[in-house]
Write an enzyme that holds these catalytic residues in place. Structure first.
Site, PDB file in Angstrom:
ATOM      1  N   ASP A   1       6.180   4.744  -6.116  1.00 28.15           N
ATOM      2  CA  ASP A   1       5.164   5.645  -6.647  1.00 28.15           C
ATOM      3  C   ASP A   1       3.944   5.684  -5.736  1.00 28.15           C
ATOM      4  O   ASP A   1       3.651   4.724  -5.041  1.00 28.15           O
ATOM      5  CB  ASP A   1       4.709   5.150  -8.026  1.00 28.15           C
ATOM      6  CG  ASP A   1       5.785   5.368  -9.075  1.00 28.15           C
ATOM      7  OD1 ASP A   1       6.691   6.190  -8.826  1.00 28.15           O
ATOM      8  OD2 ASP A   1       5.708   4.714 -10.133  1.00 28.15           O
TER       9      ASP A   1
ATOM     10  N   GLU B   1      11.715   1.952  -6.789  1.00 25.61           N
ATOM     11  CA  GLU B   1      10.991   1.094  -7.710  1.00 25.61           C
ATOM     12  C   GLU B   1      11.280   1.529  -9.139  1.00 25.61           C
ATOM     13  O   GLU B   1      11.116   2.691  -9.490  1.00 25.61           O
ATOM     14  CB  GLU B   1       9.495   1.238  -7.378  1.00 25.61           C
ATOM     15  CG  GLU B   1       8.549   0.925  -8.479  1.00 25.61           C
ATOM     16  CD  GLU B   1       7.145   1.469  -8.187  1.00 25.61           C
ATOM     17  OE1 GLU B   1       6.957   2.211  -7.191  1.00 25.61           O
ATOM     18  OE2 GLU B   1       6.239   1.148  -8.956  1.00 25.61           O
TER      19      GLU B   1
ATOM     20  N   ASP C   1       0.376   0.166  -7.822  1.00 24.86           N
ATOM     21  CA  ASP C   1       1.559  -0.688  -7.934  1.00 24.86           C
ATOM     22  C   ASP C   1       2.597  -0.335  -6.879  1.00 24.86           C
ATOM     23  O   ASP C   1       3.203  -1.202  -6.264  1.00 24.86           O
ATOM     24  CB  ASP C   1       2.207  -0.544  -9.315  1.00 24.86           C
ATOM     25  CG  ASP C   1       1.529  -1.456 -10.321  1.00 24.86           C
ATOM     26  OD1 ASP C   1       0.726  -2.316  -9.890  1.00 24.86           O
ATOM     27  OD2 ASP C   1       1.796  -1.295 -11.534  1.00 24.86           O
TER      28      ASP C   1
ATOM     29  N   ASP D   1       0.988   5.189  -6.320  1.00 27.25           N
ATOM     30  CA  ASP D   1      -0.155   4.566  -6.989  1.00 27.25           C
ATOM     31  C   ASP D   1      -0.322   3.132  -6.494  1.00 27.25           C
ATOM     32  O   ASP D   1       0.354   2.711  -5.567  1.00 27.25           O
ATOM     33  CB  ASP D   1       0.013   4.614  -8.516  1.00 27.25           C
ATOM     34  CG  ASP D   1       1.244   3.830  -8.959  1.00 27.25           C
ATOM     35  OD1 ASP D   1       1.879   3.172  -8.102  1.00 27.25           O
ATOM     36  OD2 ASP D   1       1.566   3.873 -10.160  1.00 27.25           O
TER      37      ASP D   1
END
Ligand code: 0RA
Length: 642
Positions: free
Chosen positions: A506, A433, A510, A508
């Site tokens: 990641d 990403e 997103d 997180d």
């Protein structure tokens, strides 16, 4: 004579011990292994027994509690496991064995004696609660029956003394089973997952009308109660909560030749098919005769109606099964006294007569519905027409893309940093990403066998879009041509250019969204990649714990706490990685990409229904449930098993 009996007596009790031993030596044969799935199986086994009581009409409450130490209590108000001397099993001294002990310790005896009716426990899993007992460090069983309250304790399957009466009860009956899974058996660092259990319990309550299932997780102080007066009609409404129904849910329930057939059907404005099948409350994820019956009768009824009412002209071809299933949400649930499954683990119903009955019952109900509701019928058929046309257009668009990508495969996407190895059994593709993480990965990788494909932004929301649109998306196109397999019906594993496809995002919100989008895409259009074990999720560390020149990477909060404790909390420097971009190429290699250090999570479609519904929830229009889901999951991403 006496001696002869003595031998037999011994055999009974030795059988029990040998049985327990065998379960502990070969848990794979009983609960499918010692992984997290097997662990959940322990709970299902006991709950299945309680559900059997509900199916027999003698139980309407089941409470499941996970305690802080991960022991579990399952309490029901069924008839209670029988108590008293067993009619045939004898102990080592020649005395009759206690029936409760027989149910709890003799492998294969756990089922219910005679009785008929529908059963979950005897049908599919059928390993009996004795297997759960054998795999538990301890078990405490309490039974309320015949005005008495009994208690017995087991350690690793072995009864601790004899069963004791601990009180009296009025007219209550029921069974309360507490157990702590044995860490000697389940040696991996695993624990029960709230969401996995919720999913299963919700399904069970949908298809077992009238039962209230309460689920309490004391580890995190959360609880959920399931009770669906509406049964599977409520299930369909639940699945369609983010979609627009074209008509009210059509529901039918009938018993044919002692087989209960129930179905609920609603067409929606969505493009996906969400059809689930159950046999004796078990989610038959591989479908079977009940599912085939449902599908074929819907296709037939829709075509018949469309012809009869001039909505399909003579020159038009019939709607295909795919055409009549776009936007369809349906549940078929059957209750069978003797369900036959393809195998223990592959959950597919095989009884041939079921297909006939389901086709009959559903066909009759659905054609009556169409006759009586011409507005709804029109809407459904209009939907089928659009999807037939769209499918045609998509086919053309796809052919075009495939022809193009045959050329494009010579010209690999510009942002792909390919590897030099050509043998796909040795190569890996990291889908990364963002550009900055992509840059680190390109520098940090072993370019001999590791290729990097950075994806910018979020790829298309695949749930809501059609194949032709998805194929037009640039990110998706470069993904397809990098993989070399083609897509959809033209998918060909032979062309696969990388043996491992590793999603690296990641840790997180997103990141988890992008990962889910990618998984949706692969799940819907290249499922074979998942089935054949090519898909992985990279596991970047969450923390860097450093003291002087000693550095450790922690992949969970627990691990971080452990390191901090080892080194001493006042001395260490802790860095929390918010994204892959915060790691330099060398760190990324060391922690996440170097095959000797890294851990990869294999993506398996263990439970296609669960995965599909997760995608539904994430991709649907309603923002709120989506937000909530991502947030509660952001922390437990490491355990993602879809
Ligand atoms: C054996 C026989 C009967 C019920 C059960 C076992 C039983 C097992 C479990 C496990 C959890 N809850 C349970 N409830 C019942 C039949 C009893 C009868 O015929 O009275």
């Amino acid at each position: 004579m006496a001696d002869e009996n003595k031998i037999n007596y011994d055999v009974s009790s030795i059988q029990a011990l040998e049985g327990i031993d065998h379960v502990r030596k070969r848990p794979g044969m009983y609960v499918g292994g010692t992984d997290i799935k097997a662990l959940h199986h322990l709970v299902y086994e006991v709950v299945d027994n309680a559900i059997d009581e509900a199916l027999a009409g003698v139980c309407d409450r089941i409470d499941i509690t996970i305690h802080p130490d991960s022991s579990v209590t399952i309490e029901d108000n069924g008839r209670g496991i029988p108590v008293g001397p067993h009619p045939s099993k004898k102990d080592a001294n020649g005395n009759p064995m206690e029936t409760l002990d027989v149910v709890m310790t003799v492998i294969g005896a756990g089922g219910k004696f005679g009785g008929g009716g529908y059963k979950v426990s005897g049908g599919l899993h059928g390993v009996g609660i004795s297997a759960v007992n054998a795999l538990s460090e301890w078990t405490i069983t309490e039974v309320k029956r015949d005005g008495k309250h009994w208690r017995q304790e087991y350690r690793r399957g072995v009864p601790q003394g004899s069963i004791k009466q601990i009180g009296k009860v009025k007219d209550e009956t029921g069974t309360k089973q507490s157990f702590k899974f044995d860490k000697q058996i389940f040696t991996e660092d695993i624990d029960f997952r709230f969401d996995t259990l919720v999913q299963r319990l919700r399904e069970m309550s949908f298809v077992t009308r009238g039962v209230t299932i309460k689920f309490i997780d004391e580890r995190a102080d959360r609880e959920m109660t399931f009770y669906f007066e509406g049964g599977i009609t409520a299930f369909v409404r639940y699945l369609n909560r983010n979609r627009e129904g074209l008509h009210p849910v059509v529901h039918v329930e009938k018993e044919v030749e002692n087989i209960g057939v129930e179905a609920a059907i609603q067409y929606t404005d969505s493009y996906t098919e969400s059809v689930y099948s159950f046999a004796n409350t078990i989610n038959t994820i591989d479908g079977g005769t009940h599912l085939t019956g449902l599908r074929s009768s819907l296709t037939r009824v829709v075509n018949d109606y469309a012809r009869k009412n001039g909505l399909l002209k003579d020159a038009d071809p019939n709607f295909s099964g795919d055409d009549t299933r776009e936007g369809l949400t349906a549940i078929v649930s059957i209750k069978h006294p003797d369900p036959q499954f393809e195998s223990q683990t592959k959950v597919k119903l095989m009884n041939p007569e079921v297909q006939t009955y389901v086709t009959q019952v559903v066909g009759e109900a659905f054609s009556t519905f169409l006759e009586e509701n011409p507005q709804a019928a029109k809407a459904i058929i209009a939907k089928c027409l659009t999807s037939a046309r769209a499918r045609d257009a998509a086919r053309k668009a796809r052919d075009l893309v495939i022809r193009k990508s045959a050329l494009e495969s010579l010209t690999l996407p510009g942002k792909l940093a390919d590897c030099s190895e050509r043998d796909s059994s040795k190569t890996e593709l990291y889908i990364v990403e963002g550009d900055s993480a992509g840059g680190s990965a390109k520098q940090g990788r072993d370019r001999h066998f590791q290729a990097i494909l950075p994806l910018r932004g979020k790829i298309l929301n695949t749930e809501r879009a059609r194949l032709d649109k998805i194929l037009g998306n640039n990110e998706v196109r470069s993904l397809i041509s990098a993989l070399g397999t083609g897509i959809g019906d033209n998918f060909d594993l032979e062309g696969l250019r990388y043996g491992r496809i590793i999603i690296m995002t990641d840790a997180d919100v997103d990141g988890s969204h992008i990962r889910t989008l990618l998984l949706t895409f692969f799940f819907r259009y290249m499922p074979k990649l998942i089935d054949d074990g090519h898909m992985y999720i990279a596991q970047p560390p969450l923390y860097r714990v450093a003291y002087k020149n000693q550095v450790k990477y922690a992949y969970s909060d627990k691990e971080k706490d452990k390191y901090v404790k080892e080194i001493g909390s006042d001395k260490v420097g802790i860095q929390r990685y918010k994204g892959l971009g915060e790691m330099n190429p060398e760190q990324l290699w060391d922690t996440t990409m170097n095959p000797t250090n890294r851990t990869l999570l294999l993506v398996t479609v263990e439970d296609a229904a669960e995965a599909d519904r997760t995608f539904d929830m994430l991709m649907g229009d309603a923002v709120d449930p989506r937000k909530k889901f991502i947030q509660t999951h952001a922390k437990s991403v490491r355990n993602l098993d879809i």
